[in-house]
Enzyme design. Sequence first.
Site, PDB file in Angstrom:
ATOM      1  CG  HIS A 155     -85.254  70.006 -59.111  1.00  0.00           C
ATOM      2  ND1 HIS A 155     -85.440  71.024 -58.207  1.00  0.00           N
ATOM      3  CD2 HIS A 155     -85.747  68.875 -58.525  1.00  0.00           C
ATOM      4  CE1 HIS A 155     -86.033  70.543 -57.118  1.00  0.00           C
ATOM      5  NE2 HIS A 155     -86.226  69.239 -57.287  1.00  0.00           N
ATOM      6  CB  SER A 203     -86.513  68.141 -54.009  1.00  0.00           C
ATOM      7  OG  SER A 203     -87.622  68.697 -54.672  1.00  0.00           O
TER       8      SER A 203
END
Length: 258
Positions: free
Chosen positions: A229, A95
């Site tokens: 995610h 990320s």
Amino acid sequence: MASDWFRRFGPAPDSDTRLICFPHAGGAASAYLALSQELTPEFDVVSVQYPGRQDRRMEPAVDDIGRLVGALADELAAELGPGGDGRPYAFFGHSMGAVIAYELARELARRELPAPERLFLSGRFAPTPLGSASDRLDTDAKVIAMIRKLGGTVGKVFDDPDLLEMVMPPLRADYKAIGSYAWQPGRPLDIPFTVLVGDRDPVVPVEDAAAWRVHTTARSDLRIMPGGHFYLDQSVPQVAGVVRAALRRAGVDVLGAA
């Protein structure tokens, strides 16, 4: 790597290759504990500890990607320049950590320091001049809503005032950093990429993750993992296998070139 910026989860192994890991927004070095346990002692796994969390919680968090990258480049220069150990190394960033890994590789190239053998870029879309609205969160409520959407923190953490007071400062700083990040065009890196993304990531479509390929002149591999995610939390052995295979292949390529 004796520095406030780096953590190992055990004694330094006698390994020829180092893997340096960069946490997500709001994350800490311990985000890579499980991956480290899977890959050690075959690789020397080192996780970055950003200021403002865990044992660095008394330090102000850094709210600018450029300053984070500059500080990390300064730290690594001693390892990579004259007098360093000369070991090959790779970056793994998830990320926000993927952005830091990528920009740090660019900064090391500008300083003419040895490049990573590979970048593992996880859970992040490729940078563009326009950025993304999912990064631009200007209130605590928006940050909390995004974290809930991503599934990165148990919801009850945000319902406890004491825990909330502890986790919000680094989260604010990290989202300010990534929200103000502006990619600057430049020469693509000549470093192989391995891009990893969850097949149900709510903010990183697979095609946007695959677009990392335009930022390197070397090979870019895409690995689509089951999950959202934070797919890594449920797929540590599989991700370790991807890392292991890629770094072993890099070692074979280097020996072959010699």
